[in-house]
Write an enzyme that holds these catalytic residues in place. Structure first.
Site, PDB file in Angstrom:
ATOM      1  N   ASP A  38      29.886   6.912  16.129  1.00 37.80           N
ATOM      2  CA  ASP A  38      28.738   6.500  17.275  1.00 37.80           C
ATOM      3  C   ASP A  38      26.909   5.720  16.610  1.00 37.80           C
ATOM      4  O   ASP A  38      26.897   4.356  17.545  1.00 37.80           O
ATOM      5  CB  ASP A  38      28.156   7.529  17.398  1.00 37.80           C
TER       6      ASP A  38
ATOM      7  N   HIS B  62      32.645  11.087  12.794  1.00 36.64           N
ATOM      8  CA  HIS B  62      32.060  10.510  14.192  1.00 36.64           C
ATOM      9  C   HIS B  62      31.011  10.730  14.863  1.00 36.64           C
ATOM     10  O   HIS B  62      30.889   8.996  15.854  1.00 36.64           O
ATOM     11  CB  HIS B  62      33.236  10.988  15.666  1.00 36.64           C
TER      12      HIS B  62
ATOM     13  N   HIS C 280      22.696   9.537  20.178  1.00 34.91           N
ATOM     14  CA  HIS C 280      22.926   8.019  20.965  1.00 34.91           C
ATOM     15  C   HIS C 280      21.148   8.026  20.860  1.00 34.91           C
ATOM     16  O   HIS C 280      20.655   6.634  20.760  1.00 34.91           O
ATOM     17  CB  HIS C 280      23.165   8.010  22.026  1.00 34.91           C
TER      18      HIS C 280
ATOM     19  N   HIS D 178      32.427   3.185  21.057  1.00 34.94           N
ATOM     20  CA  HIS D 178      33.326   2.413  19.922  1.00 34.94           C
ATOM     21  C   HIS D 178      33.682   1.730  19.794  1.00 34.94           C
ATOM     22  O   HIS D 178      34.046   1.239  18.966  1.00 34.94           O
ATOM     23  CB  HIS D 178      34.862   3.878  20.969  1.00 34.94           C
TER      24      HIS D 178
HETATM   25 ZN   LIG Z   1      31.509   8.462  20.259  1.00 39.08          ZN
END
Ligand SMILES: [Zn+2]
Length: 291
Positions: A243, A239, A266, A81
């Site tokens: 990311d 969101h 991720h 973030h």
């Molecule tokens: Zn996040």
């Protein structure tokens, strides 16, 4: 058309305080100005010798649900973030001092970081920022998850297609933005981390997230967010886009292209960042020594 710009840092020191969502530890993050071509560098000031950890894909460590960097025995995690806020605001050079391994979760979004960095007054420097121009498709695929690149005429555009199926309490949704400091601050930065109610209960039984309440992130029950309301109808997709922006910043330069993501996380972002880094036209001198 290639969008050249000059590197930026901040004019004055600024900070954010909070606690780590996983480790529960109190932590202060201090942003300091840095010279051209420094990049983003974390410093663990709670450890002897204040070891440095470059925000670079080469220092990534495998970790579930968050992005973690390791240099020798020093690590820093939940950095995505902060990285999104820096990338979104086009702040390229910054030293970030932390006194604990996990960055604060704040309200689950990047907005407190963006506010602190704007308070630090971003300032242009005299060196140009490196840029990768995407000329061809590049795809990372694993199971249902896909993240790919395509040429785009101007700047960086990210589209995140979130679809966990019709039985999920999180409805299918799309976020699609051209990334500029303006769109980052007004459309992306405030989008919060989300988690399913049963996932947070499981994590808390493991000892994680003991301080976390439904005010610290979006906790999804059967009927939507528990004890909280959405900041946008597609806040979860926004969101995931946030990311992705933070993770891709680990390639260390601007990207001109269209990133299209479907159900990716991720790990897939990191794989793409690694490929992007191999396309970097010029690498500035790395001044970071191993811890
Ligand atoms: Zn996040």
């Amino acid at each position: 058309m290639k969008q050249d710009r000059y590197q930026q840092t901040i004019s004055k020191t600024t900070s954010v305080q909070g606690f780590g969502l996983f480790t529960n530890a109190d932590v202060t993050v201090t942003f300091l100005p840095a010279e051209e071509n420094t990049g983003i560098v974390f410093e663990r000031i709670d450890l002897p010798g204040h070891p440095q950890i470059p925000a670079d894909i080469d220092f990534i460590a495998a970790e579930e649900r968050r992005t973690k960097l390791v240099n020798g025995t020093a690590s820093v995690e939940m950095i995505e973030h902060v990285m999104a806020a820096l990338a979104g605001l086009q702040i390229d050079n910054c030293r970030i001092q932390v006194n604990s391994p996990e960055l604060p979760g704040c309200d689950g979004s990047a907005l407190p970081y963006a506010a602190a960095l704007l308070d630090g007054q971003p300032i242009s420097q005299s060196a140009k920022r490196n840029i990768i121009v995407i000329n061809e498709e590049n795809t990372v695929e694993e199971g249902d998850a896909i993240i790919s690149t395509a040429p785009y005429f101007s700047g960086l555009r990210i589209s995140y297609d979130l679809n966990y199926g019709l039985n999920s309490c999180i409805l299918p949704q799309l976020a699609d933005f051209s990334i500029t400091p303006e769109t980052f601050v007004t459309k992306i930065a405030a989008a919060r981390t989300f988690v399913l109610e049963q996932e947070i209960e499981y994590l808390q039984r493991q000892g994680y997230g003991q301080k976390v309440t439904t005010a610290d992130l979006l906790v999804y029950g059967e009927n939507g967010p528990v004890g909280n309301s959405l900041r946008a109808h597609n806040e979860c997709a926004r969101h995931k886009l946030l990311d992705c922006l933070g993770d891709l910043a680990l390639c260390g330069c601007d990207v001109q292209g269209h990133i299209r993501a479907f159900r990716s996380g991720h790990r897939h972002n990191h794989q793409l960042a690694r490929r992007l880094k191999q396309m970097v036209p010029y690498q500035s001198q790395q001044t970071i020594k191993a811890a």
